[in-house]
Design a protein around this motif. Structure first.
Motif, PDB file in Angstrom:
ATOM      1  N   LEU A 103       3.562   1.579  -1.371  1.00 27.83           N
ATOM      2  CA  LEU A 103       4.119   1.713  -2.721  1.00 27.83           C
ATOM      3  C   LEU A 103       3.017   2.045  -3.728  1.00 27.83           C
ATOM      4  O   LEU A 103       3.223   1.962  -4.930  1.00 27.83           O
ATOM      5  CB  LEU A 103       4.831   0.418  -3.127  1.00 27.83           C
ATOM      6  CG  LEU A 103       6.023   0.007  -2.259  1.00 27.83           C
ATOM      7  CD1 LEU A 103       6.620  -1.307  -2.727  1.00 27.83           C
ATOM      8  CD2 LEU A 103       7.090   1.090  -2.252  1.00 27.83           C
TER       9      LEU A 103
ATOM     10  N   LEU B 177      10.831  -6.993   5.450  1.00 27.32           N
ATOM     11  CA  LEU B 177       9.727  -7.339   4.559  1.00 27.32           C
ATOM     12  C   LEU B 177      10.159  -7.588   3.121  1.00 27.32           C
ATOM     13  O   LEU B 177       9.433  -7.264   2.185  1.00 27.32           O
ATOM     14  CB  LEU B 177       8.653  -6.232   4.579  1.00 27.32           C
ATOM     15  CG  LEU B 177       7.982  -5.968   5.921  1.00 27.32           C
ATOM     16  CD1 LEU B 177       7.028  -4.795   5.806  1.00 27.32           C
ATOM     17  CD2 LEU B 177       7.241  -7.196   6.406  1.00 27.32           C
TER      18      LEU B 177
ATOM     19  N   LYS C  56       9.517   8.817  -3.141  1.00 27.79           N
ATOM     20  CA  LYS C  56       8.712   9.777  -2.392  1.00 27.79           C
ATOM     21  C   LYS C  56       9.621  10.825  -1.761  1.00 27.79           C
ATOM     22  O   LYS C  56      10.742  10.507  -1.358  1.00 27.79           O
ATOM     23  CB  LYS C  56       7.933   9.049  -1.282  1.00 27.79           C
ATOM     24  CG  LYS C  56       7.101   7.874  -1.750  1.00 27.79           C
ATOM     25  CD  LYS C  56       5.827   8.343  -2.408  1.00 27.79           C
ATOM     26  CE  LYS C  56       4.992   7.180  -2.895  1.00 27.79           C
ATOM     27  NZ  LYS C  56       4.321   6.462  -1.825  1.00 27.79           N
TER      28      LYS C  56
ATOM     29  N   GLU D 188       3.102   5.532  10.614  1.00 33.70           N
ATOM     30  CA  GLU D 188       1.996   5.052   9.778  1.00 33.70           C
ATOM     31  C   GLU D 188       0.989   6.165   9.516  1.00 33.70           C
ATOM     32  O   GLU D 188       0.388   6.233   8.438  1.00 33.70           O
ATOM     33  CB  GLU D 188       1.327   3.847  10.439  1.00 33.70           C
ATOM     34  CG  GLU D 188       2.286   2.662  10.467  1.00 33.70           C
ATOM     35  CD  GLU D 188       1.602   1.334  10.741  1.00 33.70           C
ATOM     36  OE1 GLU D 188       0.418   1.339  11.148  1.00 33.70           O
ATOM     37  OE2 GLU D 188       2.251   0.293  10.543  1.00 33.70           O
TER      38      GLU D 188
ATOM     39  N   ARG E 112       0.835  -1.219   0.000  1.00 33.28           N
ATOM     40  CA  ARG E 112       0.000   0.000   0.000  1.00 33.28           C
ATOM     41  C   ARG E 112       0.859   1.253   0.000  1.00 33.28           C
ATOM     42  O   ARG E 112       0.539   2.227  -0.678  1.00 33.28           O
ATOM     43  CB  ARG E 112      -0.933  -0.006   1.215  1.00 33.28           C
ATOM     44  CG  ARG E 112      -2.259  -0.675   0.912  1.00 33.28           C
ATOM     45  CD  ARG E 112      -3.054  -0.901   2.183  1.00 33.28           C
ATOM     46  NE  ARG E 112      -3.408   0.325   2.869  1.00 33.28           N
ATOM     47  CZ  ARG E 112      -3.679   0.393   4.164  1.00 33.28           C
ATOM     48  NH1 ARG E 112      -3.624  -0.689   4.898  1.00 33.28           N
ATOM     49  NH2 ARG E 112      -3.998   1.533   4.723  1.00 33.28           N
TER      50      ARG E 112
ATOM     51  N   ALA F 143      11.129   4.115  -4.161  1.00 34.44           N
ATOM     52  CA  ALA F 143       9.706   4.456  -4.194  1.00 34.44           C
ATOM     53  C   ALA F 143       9.550   5.898  -4.674  1.00 34.44           C
ATOM     54  O   ALA F 143       8.469   6.298  -5.098  1.00 34.44           O
ATOM     55  CB  ALA F 143       9.071   4.266  -2.823  1.00 34.44           C
TER      56      ALA F 143
ATOM     57  N   CYS G 218       2.531   8.253   6.803  1.00 38.85           N
ATOM     58  CA  CYS G 218       2.502   7.583   5.501  1.00 38.85           C
ATOM     59  C   CYS G 218       1.085   7.337   4.999  1.00 38.85           C
ATOM     60  O   CYS G 218       0.902   6.741   3.933  1.00 38.85           O
ATOM     61  CB  CYS G 218       3.249   6.254   5.579  1.00 38.85           C
ATOM     62  SG  CYS G 218       5.007   6.471   5.798  1.00 38.85           S
ATOM     63  N   GLY G 219       0.095   7.723   5.789  1.00 40.17           N
ATOM     64  CA  GLY G 219      -1.280   7.559   5.341  1.00 40.17           C
ATOM     65  C   GLY G 219      -1.810   6.151   5.492  1.00 40.17           C
ATOM     66  O   GLY G 219      -2.853   5.820   4.924  1.00 40.17           O
ATOM     67  N   LEU G 220      -1.121   5.297   6.253  1.00 35.23           N
ATOM     68  CA  LEU G 220      -1.614   3.942   6.476  1.00 35.23           C
ATOM     69  C   LEU G 220      -2.670   3.908   7.572  1.00 35.23           C
ATOM     70  O   LEU G 220      -3.459   2.984   7.658  1.00 35.23           O
ATOM     71  CB  LEU G 220      -0.457   3.006   6.849  1.00 35.23           C
ATOM     72  CG  LEU G 220       0.500   2.650   5.726  1.00 35.23           C
ATOM     73  CD1 LEU G 220       1.722   1.944   6.268  1.00 35.23           C
ATOM     74  CD2 LEU G 220      -0.193   1.793   4.682  1.00 35.23           C
ATOM     75  N   GLU G 221      -2.629   4.924   8.442  1.00 35.34           N
ATOM     76  CA  GLU G 221      -3.607   5.053   9.521  1.00 35.34           C
ATOM     77  C   GLU G 221      -4.124   6.483   9.491  1.00 35.34           C
ATOM     78  O   GLU G 221      -3.445   7.368   8.970  1.00 35.34           O
ATOM     79  CB  GLU G 221      -2.933   4.824  10.885  1.00 35.34           C
ATOM     80  CG  GLU G 221      -2.298   3.470  11.058  1.00 35.34           C
ATOM     81  CD  GLU G 221      -3.230   2.485  11.724  1.00 35.34           C
ATOM     82  OE1 GLU G 221      -4.380   2.873  12.003  1.00 35.34           O
ATOM     83  OE2 GLU G 221      -2.805   1.349  11.938  1.00 35.34           O
TER      84      GLU G 221
ATOM     85  N   LEU H  72       7.695   4.345   3.537  1.00 34.80           N
ATOM     86  CA  LEU H  72       7.966   3.776   4.857  1.00 34.80           C
ATOM     87  C   LEU H  72       8.952   2.626   4.757  1.00 34.80           C
ATOM     88  O   LEU H  72       8.786   1.702   3.965  1.00 34.80           O
ATOM     89  CB  LEU H  72       6.656   3.265   5.471  1.00 34.80           C
ATOM     90  CG  LEU H  72       6.767   2.566   6.830  1.00 34.80           C
ATOM     91  CD1 LEU H  72       7.260   3.523   7.901  1.00 34.80           C
ATOM     92  CD2 LEU H  72       5.429   1.966   7.241  1.00 34.80           C
TER      93      LEU H  72
ATOM     94  N   ARG I 148      10.576  -4.334  10.244  1.00 37.05           N
ATOM     95  CA  ARG I 148      11.075  -5.572   9.629  1.00 37.05           C
ATOM     96  C   ARG I 148      11.355  -5.286   8.165  1.00 37.05           C
ATOM     97  O   ARG I 148      10.675  -4.474   7.552  1.00 37.05           O
ATOM     98  CB  ARG I 148      10.014  -6.665   9.761  1.00 37.05           C
ATOM     99  CG  ARG I 148       9.804  -7.104  11.198  1.00 37.05           C
ATOM    100  CD  ARG I 148       8.465  -7.801  11.340  1.00 37.05           C
ATOM    101  NE  ARG I 148       8.349  -8.866  10.338  1.00 37.05           N
ATOM    102  CZ  ARG I 148       7.187  -9.241   9.810  1.00 37.05           C
ATOM    103  NH1 ARG I 148       6.082  -8.643  10.163  1.00 37.05           N
ATOM    104  NH2 ARG I 148       7.150 -10.214   8.941  1.00 37.05           N
TER     105      ARG I 148
END
Ligand SMILES: Nc1ncnc2c1ncn2[C@@H]1O[C@H](COP(=O)(O)OP(=O)(O)OP(=O)(O)O)[C@@H](O)[C@H]1O
Ligand SMILES: [Mg+2]
Lengths: 246, 265
Positions: A148, B78, B145, B52, A146, B143, B55-58, B72, B76
């Motif tokens: 990305l 990932l 950004k 988060e 997400r 990415a 980064c707009g995840l939350e 982000l 970890r």
């Protein structure tokens, strides 16, 4: 190695039981008799193995393709998953003996109904293992996708689908034994060759040793297929090959 | 901070709760474009949650968060186990529609600058912890950004590898600081150190914060609130033994130790 020793031991016990016990040869032939039948009927067995092997291989392949597609669809749509999952389980409970003659009626006497039956019995384990793998993809990895700006589809393509393929092959491995049984029942229901057909023919002809020889060939084929699938899995997904070999 | 500079990240009185747990309470934080801000705080105080949000995840339950597009680097690494190091780094380019060959060609030149030359084809399992971290970092850069959110990027490394990575990041930040902040791109040159980035670095290592950042923000134990902001006006490159670094490190530790009192107020 251990497998070989165990196998030899079991064979020995069987031979002893056949020699010393009072079981009729026509019901349980001794391993030596079966070995003789294996050799004497090798051309017949080989011809029929090719037929059955083709049915099983094509059936599993069809189940893999359909199972992967179906698992992906169910993974994408929760509604679809909840609506069809009971149906999927139910499909697994339909006895092959009942459905096989019906498929022969629908699809004719040729190889098509055999492939359909093998695919049917393999479909469920493949869908279940694939769906399970898809649902266990690390949520943090999906979060990464997400960040990305990945679309649902892109995330599936790069992060989820590669996890699904090895799972589908695991499902196929689980399904190998039942696939062979499915092919035998399909041949019982109507066919002119194949190992199942050979077994069905041999028993009323009192050629029990030949029937047992066919069973041995079937079992050996199942083992070979299992390891072949294992090999494909290792080739296609080398990142899991750090796991211990079977 | 100064309103004379353009702000890349503005967090205003943000609160985030998870059920009955308040992870962040009334946090206000601004990061200017091109600035490197370190966020330190005890475990569980909401540092990852803060990133988060940025980064707009939350989204915050109260308050507002506005930020330029942010990438982000999670706690970890990932990395995808089936993909090579090169393909892992190039993942953002693939996601944005580049073909496999095109993405690899764009990512490959950055590998040397990251000390990863020769490991392009290795799978994550074959890489050392530090290498995996660098691949993850490279992926974050690619990415493209303007804002980088780094969540304890070196926490998983041993002391030597961590010191190495800190020195390396400090050098990269230094390079970015001297280039035009207006044109962040995903070109290989940018990943190797072409254009300036705004960096929000989360760590629980106070020394790391002082070594790398222009400003250190200290959070209290959960629920996280900002208890101090320490500007780090020290020349670069900095060493852990520089007197200025030692003094600031002690000051930040003092605030951290007294933070529970401040939070209970
Ligand atoms: N998705 C979530 N659901 C429920 N609780 C969460 C969630 N994310 C975080 N929390 C809780 O919020 C609090 C803050 O979590 P967060 O991960 O932001 O802390 P942190 O400062 O990054 O900790 P650490 O230093 O251990 O990484 C924790 O108590 C955590 O359990
Ligand atoms: Mg965290």
């Amino acid at each position: 190695m251990m497998a070989l020793v165990l196998f030899a031991g079991l064979l020995g016990a069987w031979q002893l039981y056949a020699d010393l016990g009072n079981v009729d040869d026509l019901i349980l032939p001794a391993p030596a008799q079966i070995a003789t039948a294996l050799w004497d009927d090798r051309a017949l067995l080989w011809h029929n193995l090719l037929v059955t092997a083709q049915e099983v291989a094509l059936g599993i392949l069809a189940a893999l393709v359909l199972g992967l597609a179906c698992a992906a669809a169910l993974h994408f749509s929760r509604v679809l998953r909840h609506a069809t999952y009971p149906l999927l389980v139910a499909s697994q409970a339909v006895p092959v003996v009942v459905i096989a003659p019906l498929l022969i009626v629908w699809l004719g006497f040729g190889i098509a109904p055999k492939i359909a039956i093998v695919a049917l019995v393999c479909f469920f384990p493949i869908v279940v293992t694939t769906l399970d793998a898809l649902s266990r993809v690390d949520p943090d990895t999906l979060k990464l996708m997400r960040t990305l700006d990945a679309s649902r589809w892109t995330a599936f393509r790069f992060a989820e689908a590669p996890a699904a393929l090895p799972a589908a092959l695991s499902g196929a491995k689980i399904a190998v034994a039942i696939a062979v049984i499915g092919a035998v029942f399909a041949e019982y229901a109507g066919s002119s060759d194949g190992l199942g057909h050979l077994i069905l023919q041999s028993i009323p002809q009192l050629e029990t040793a030949r029937a047992w020889a066919a069973v041995v060939v079937l079992a050996a084929f199942a083992v070979a297929l299992f390891y072949a699938l294992d090999l494909v899995q290792r080739r296609l997904v080398p990142w899991t090959s750090t796991e211990r070999p079977l | 901070m100064g309103s004379d500079r353009e702000q890349a990240v503005v967090v205003q009185r943000a609160t985030r709760r998870f059920g009955s747990v308040t992870a962040l309470a009334d946090v206000t934080l601004q990061v200017a474009t091109g600035e490197v801000v370190a966020v330190v705080g005890p475990s569980g105080c909401g540092k990852s949650t803060l990133l988060e949000l940025v980064c707009g995840l939350e989204s915050p339950d109260e308050g507002t968060v506005t930020a330029a597009p942010a990438a982000l680097m999670a706690q970890r690494d990932l990395l995808l186990p089936w993909a090579s190091a090169l393909d892992n780094a190039a993942l953002p380019l693939r996601v944005h529609g580049a073909g496999r060959r095109e993405a690899r060609a764009a990512a490959a030149p950055t590998f040397a600058a990251f000390g990863l030359a020769g490991f392009e084809g290795s799978r994550p399992a074959q890489l050392s912890g530090g290498m995996r971290q660098r691949v993850a970092f490279l992926r974050t850069l690619l990415a493209g950004k303007p804002v980088l959110c780094l969540d304890e990027p070196f926490a998983a490394l041993d002391a030597i590898a961590r010191a190495e990575m800190q020195a390396w990041l400090a050098a990269a930040l230094e390079r970015w600081a001297h280039t035009d902040p207006a044109t962040p791109t995903a070109t290989p040159a940018a990943a190797g150190g072409g254009s300036a980035r705004t960096v929000l670095l989360v760590t629980h290592d106070v020394e790391e914060a002082v070594l790398l950042a222009d400003r250190v923000v200290v959070l209290s134990p959960r629920p996280g609130r900002v208890v101090a902001e320490l500007p780090v006006d020290l020349p670069r490159p900095r060493a852990a033994t520089d007197p200025g670094v030692v003094v600031l490190r002690a000051a930040a530790l003092d605030v951290l130790r007294s933070a529970p009192v401040a939070a209970a107020r």
